[in-house]
Design a protein around this motif. Structure first.
Motif, PDB file in Angstrom:
ATOM      1  N   ASP A  82     -49.883  53.522 -65.333  1.00 36.09           N
ATOM      2  CA  ASP A  82     -50.319  54.498 -64.327  1.00 36.09           C
ATOM      3  C   ASP A  82     -50.670  53.806 -63.014  1.00 36.09           C
ATOM      4  O   ASP A  82     -50.359  54.324 -61.922  1.00 36.09           O
ATOM      5  CB  ASP A  82     -51.526  55.281 -64.841  1.00 36.09           C
ATOM      6  CG  ASP A  82     -51.166  56.205 -65.996  1.00 36.09           C
ATOM      7  OD1 ASP A  82     -49.976  56.528 -66.126  1.00 36.09           O
ATOM      8  OD2 ASP A  82     -52.079  56.581 -66.764  1.00 36.09           O
ATOM      9  N   HIS A  83     -51.312  52.647 -63.100  1.00 32.96           N
ATOM     10  CA  HIS A  83     -51.631  51.895 -61.879  1.00 32.96           C
ATOM     11  C   HIS A  83     -50.352  51.489 -61.138  1.00 32.96           C
ATOM     12  O   HIS A  83     -50.291  51.562 -59.908  1.00 32.96           O
ATOM     13  CB  HIS A  83     -52.448  50.657 -62.227  1.00 32.96           C
ATOM     14  CG  HIS A  83     -53.825  50.978 -62.723  1.00 32.96           C
ATOM     15  ND1 HIS A  83     -54.683  50.019 -63.224  1.00 32.96           N
ATOM     16  CD2 HIS A  83     -54.499  52.150 -62.804  1.00 32.96           C
ATOM     17  CE1 HIS A  83     -55.815  50.586 -63.586  1.00 32.96           C
ATOM     18  NE2 HIS A  83     -55.727  51.885 -63.339  1.00 32.96           N
ATOM     19  N   ALA A  84     -49.355  51.049 -61.899  1.00 28.17           N
ATOM     20  CA  ALA A  84     -48.093  50.644 -61.271  1.00 28.17           C
ATOM     21  C   ALA A  84     -47.425  51.824 -60.576  1.00 28.17           C
ATOM     22  O   ALA A  84     -46.875  51.693 -59.470  1.00 28.17           O
ATOM     23  CB  ALA A  84     -47.158  50.034 -62.314  1.00 28.17           C
ATOM     24  N   LEU A 136     -42.441  44.024 -50.978  1.00 26.74           N
ATOM     25  CA  LEU A 136     -43.472  44.538 -51.880  1.00 26.74           C
ATOM     26  C   LEU A 136     -42.876  45.537 -52.861  1.00 26.74           C
ATOM     27  O   LEU A 136     -43.228  45.546 -54.055  1.00 26.74           O
ATOM     28  CB  LEU A 136     -44.584  45.190 -51.057  1.00 26.74           C
ATOM     29  CG  LEU A 136     -45.770  45.766 -51.821  1.00 26.74           C
ATOM     30  CD1 LEU A 136     -46.435  44.702 -52.676  1.00 26.74           C
ATOM     31  CD2 LEU A 136     -46.788  46.376 -50.850  1.00 26.74           C
ATOM     32  N   ARG A 137     -41.993  46.366 -52.397  1.00 23.74           N
ATOM     33  CA  ARG A 137     -41.331  47.330 -53.289  1.00 23.74           C
ATOM     34  C   ARG A 137     -40.490  46.605 -54.323  1.00 23.74           C
ATOM     35  O   ARG A 137     -40.454  47.007 -55.498  1.00 23.74           O
ATOM     36  CB  ARG A 137     -40.462  48.273 -52.458  1.00 23.74           C
ATOM     37  CG  ARG A 137     -39.804  49.394 -53.250  1.00 23.74           C
ATOM     38  CD  ARG A 137     -39.003  50.300 -52.317  1.00 23.74           C
ATOM     39  NE  ARG A 137     -38.463  51.444 -53.008  1.00 23.74           N
ATOM     40  CZ  ARG A 137     -37.296  51.458 -53.644  1.00 23.74           C
ATOM     41  NH1 ARG A 137     -36.548  50.355 -53.658  1.00 23.74           N
ATOM     42  NH2 ARG A 137     -36.870  52.539 -54.254  1.00 23.74           N
ATOM     43  N   ARG A 138     -39.802  45.544 -53.900  1.00 17.04           N
ATOM     44  CA  ARG A 138     -38.961  44.784 -54.822  1.00 17.04           C
ATOM     45  C   ARG A 138     -39.793  44.102 -55.909  1.00 17.04           C
ATOM     46  O   ARG A 138     -39.308  43.869 -57.026  1.00 17.04           O
ATOM     47  CB  ARG A 138     -38.175  43.740 -54.023  1.00 17.04           C
ATOM     48  CG  ARG A 138     -37.095  43.031 -54.832  1.00 17.04           C
ATOM     49  CD  ARG A 138     -36.195  42.191 -53.942  1.00 17.04           C
ATOM     50  NE  ARG A 138     -36.930  41.159 -53.251  1.00 17.04           N
ATOM     51  CZ  ARG A 138     -37.121  41.119 -51.943  1.00 17.04           C
ATOM     52  NH1 ARG A 138     -36.648  42.086 -51.183  1.00 17.04           N
ATOM     53  NH2 ARG A 138     -37.777  40.126 -51.380  1.00 17.04           N
ATOM     54  N   GLU A 180     -42.535  55.067 -45.409  1.00 17.78           N
ATOM     55  CA  GLU A 180     -42.283  56.209 -44.537  1.00 17.78           C
ATOM     56  C   GLU A 180     -43.094  56.089 -43.242  1.00 17.78           C
ATOM     57  O   GLU A 180     -42.597  56.412 -42.156  1.00 17.78           O
ATOM     58  CB  GLU A 180     -42.634  57.501 -45.271  1.00 17.78           C
ATOM     59  CG  GLU A 180     -41.703  57.823 -46.429  1.00 17.78           C
ATOM     60  CD  GLU A 180     -42.114  59.081 -47.168  1.00 17.78           C
ATOM     61  OE1 GLU A 180     -43.072  59.743 -46.713  1.00 17.78           O
ATOM     62  OE2 GLU A 180     -41.475  59.413 -48.183  1.00 17.78           O
ATOM     63  N   MET A 181     -44.326  55.615 -43.375  1.00 16.84           N
ATOM     64  CA  MET A 181     -45.155  55.451 -42.176  1.00 16.84           C
ATOM     65  C   MET A 181     -44.589  54.378 -41.258  1.00 16.84           C
ATOM     66  O   MET A 181     -44.624  54.510 -40.027  1.00 16.84           O
ATOM     67  CB  MET A 181     -46.576  55.098 -42.589  1.00 16.84           C
ATOM     68  CG  MET A 181     -47.352  56.249 -43.232  1.00 16.84           C
ATOM     69  SD  MET A 181     -48.994  55.757 -43.795  1.00 16.84           S
ATOM     70  CE  MET A 181     -49.752  55.295 -42.223  1.00 16.84           C
ATOM     71  N   SER A 182     -44.069  53.304 -41.829  1.00  8.48           N
ATOM     72  CA  SER A 182     -43.484  52.246 -40.997  1.00  8.48           C
ATOM     73  C   SER A 182     -42.248  52.759 -40.263  1.00  8.48           C
ATOM     74  O   SER A 182     -42.025  52.421 -39.097  1.00  8.48           O
ATOM     75  CB  SER A 182     -43.138  51.030 -41.855  1.00  8.48           C
ATOM     76  OG  SER A 182     -42.118  51.328 -42.799  1.00  8.48           O
ATOM     77  N   SER A 183     -41.447  53.588 -40.941  1.00 10.76           N
ATOM     78  CA  SER A 183     -40.296  54.194 -40.263  1.00 10.76           C
ATOM     79  C   SER A 183     -40.764  55.130 -39.148  1.00 10.76           C
ATOM     80  O   SER A 183     -40.155  55.192 -38.070  1.00 10.76           O
ATOM     81  CB  SER A 183     -39.430  54.955 -41.265  1.00 10.76           C
ATOM     82  OG  SER A 183     -38.919  54.092 -42.267  1.00 10.76           O
ATOM     83  N   SER A 184     -41.855  55.850 -39.417  1.00 11.36           N
ATOM     84  CA  SER A 184     -42.404  56.731 -38.387  1.00 11.36           C
ATOM     85  C   SER A 184     -42.926  55.933 -37.195  1.00 11.36           C
ATOM     86  O   SER A 184     -42.858  56.402 -36.052  1.00 11.36           O
ATOM     87  CB  SER A 184     -43.538  57.578 -38.975  1.00 11.36           C
ATOM     88  OG  SER A 184     -43.069  58.396 -40.020  1.00 11.36           O
ATOM     89  N   ILE A 208     -46.512  52.285 -56.556  1.00 13.49           N
ATOM     90  CA  ILE A 208     -45.184  52.630 -56.042  1.00 13.49           C
ATOM     91  C   ILE A 208     -45.284  53.805 -55.069  1.00 13.49           C
ATOM     92  O   ILE A 208     -44.633  53.821 -54.014  1.00 13.49           O
ATOM     93  CB  ILE A 208     -44.232  52.939 -57.205  1.00 13.49           C
ATOM     94  CG1 ILE A 208     -43.932  51.647 -57.984  1.00 13.49           C
ATOM     95  CG2 ILE A 208     -42.937  53.565 -56.705  1.00 13.49           C
ATOM     96  CD1 ILE A 208     -43.136  51.868 -59.248  1.00 13.49           C
ATOM     97  N   ASP A 209     -46.117  54.796 -55.416  1.00 13.29           N
ATOM     98  CA  ASP A 209     -46.306  55.939 -54.509  1.00 13.29           C
ATOM     99  C   ASP A 209     -46.896  55.476 -53.170  1.00 13.29           C
ATOM    100  O   ASP A 209     -46.468  55.935 -52.095  1.00 13.29           O
ATOM    101  CB  ASP A 209     -47.222  56.971 -55.154  1.00 13.29           C
ATOM    102  CG  ASP A 209     -46.566  57.685 -56.324  1.00 13.29           C
ATOM    103  OD1 ASP A 209     -45.320  57.663 -56.385  1.00 13.29           O
ATOM    104  OD2 ASP A 209     -47.291  58.254 -57.171  1.00 13.29           O
TER     105      ASP A 209
END
Length: 376
Positions: free
Chosen positions: A266-268, A231-233, A280-284, A272-273
């Protein structure tokens, strides 16, 4: 289905032969039969229909030169249609090659007469496979038309079609470039429900990790991390598209329209945020899984340690009173066996059991005062 699409994408890559001439039109083997949709409109007029052939499509477009047209071709298994697109819309073979490469990176290109070629990706979250399903959408803008090509029959642009039908907003009053913006905006808007679905799924995974961590749960968390990387890519180039569009001069995109592309930018950025937060949550979640498993192992070891500690003195007592000694008289050769004298007392057995029970109770009381049972 998403899993099937992943398999098809790998097959698509294998189908592309090294050394193929640039701009070659190679129709994918799994491509759908093309369907032709046309929306022709002005401020006061709307004509929407699905046409049986490409010839009919071009005929209707040429019959209404005063109107603005949304030419929507879904599926591209007919190579003859693609070759005619090159001529009728003055496209470059490399652009059609990018269209056929259904896993092209999102991008924007400016070509002759201030026209734009834009590739974006439509997203959908698959609840069944817990994975992303993405479809490429290719746009070509012209003076009085927007040409869209996509591999599947379904898309996320129905809200835009409905706005055109009911004449809501200014979409039927603005130039076709505004319609291109509206398409990009709708595509980005559909990313937010996808992010919400992923967030809900992450909350479910968190509960699974806390209640019943298992290897299957860890596998799901790791799969989710790979989907977030995908998704990030996809999302970062979407922001780059908006940046490049805002950098175009006024002859291509007037300043009156750039304000809308800034809104899409701005939506994009917001997306991304959200993606970074989800990553970060998945790593947590992985760290939480390891911590939960470690804590459960510690609880198990605590129980086993308490049980072992209770039986250690009991084993000592039983072993002590189970000893027997023997001695052989050198003169007579007789063997004398000795055992502890208290074993022959009348109440030695119940006394020994009572002593062992008292030891168990004292140990349990000691462990309780130390607070070792509070986490059970």
């Amino acid at each position: 289905m998403a899993k099937h699409k992943k398999k098809r994408s790998r097959e698509r890559i294998l189908e592309r032969k090294a050394g193929t001439r640039p701009g070659s039109i190679a129709v994918p083997s799994e491509a759908y039969k093309p369907r032709f949709f046309l929306m022709s409109f002005t401020e006061t007029f709307l004509d929407e229909q699905e046409l049986p052939s490409y010839d009919e499509l071009i005929k209707h477009v040429k019959a209404k030169p005063e109107a603005r047209h949304w030419i929507d071709i879904r599926g591209y298994s007919d190579q003859a249609v693609l070759e005619r697109l090159l001529v009728d819309f003055s496209l470059h073979p490399l652009q059609i090659e990018d269209v056929l490469n259904d896993y092209q990176r999102p991008k924007v290109e400016e070509f002759g007469d201030n026209r734009l070629f834009i590739i974006t990706r439509m997203l959908r979250w698959s609840p069944e496979f817990k994975s992303l399903d993405d479809v490429q959408l290719s746009l070509f803008t012209g003076a009085n038309y927007v040409l869209t090509l996509q591999s599947d029959y379904g898309d996320c642009l129905d809200p835009l079609r409905e706005r055109i039908r009911i004449g809501k907003g200014v979409i039927r009053q603005r130039p076709t470039l505004y319609m291109a913006y509206a398409m990009l905006d709708v595509v980005l808007d559909y990313y937010f429900p996808v992010m919400a679905d992923i967030g809900t799924y992450m909350e479910d995974l968190e509960q699974q990790v806390l209640r019943e961590p298992s290897k299957n749960t860890l596998s799901e968390v790791l799969d989710l991390k790979s989907e977030l990387i995908k998704l990030r890519r996809i999302t970062w180039p979407q922001r780059d598209i908006m940046t490049e569009l805002l950098r175009l001069d006024e002859t291509t995109i007037p300043d009156s329209l750039k304000v809308y592309f800034r809104d899409a930018y701005d939506h994009a950025v917001q997306l991304i945020d959200l993606i970074e937060n989800h990553r970060e949550m998945s790593s947590s979640l992985v760290e939480l899984y390891m911590s939960t498993v470690s804590n459960r192992m510690n609880e198990i070891m605590k129980v086993l340690t308490i049980i072992s500690s209770i039986f250690i003195p009991l084993s000592f007592i039983v072993g002590l009173y189970g000893m027997n000694f023997s001695h052989q008289d050198p003169a007579s050769g007789k063997v004398f066996r000795f055992s502890m004298p208290e074993l022959y007392q009348p109440y030695s057995y119940p006394i020994l059991l009572g002593l062992m029970s008292i030891l168990i109770l004292l140990q349990i009381y000691f462990f309780y005062r130390k607070g070792w049972f509070r986490s059970f």
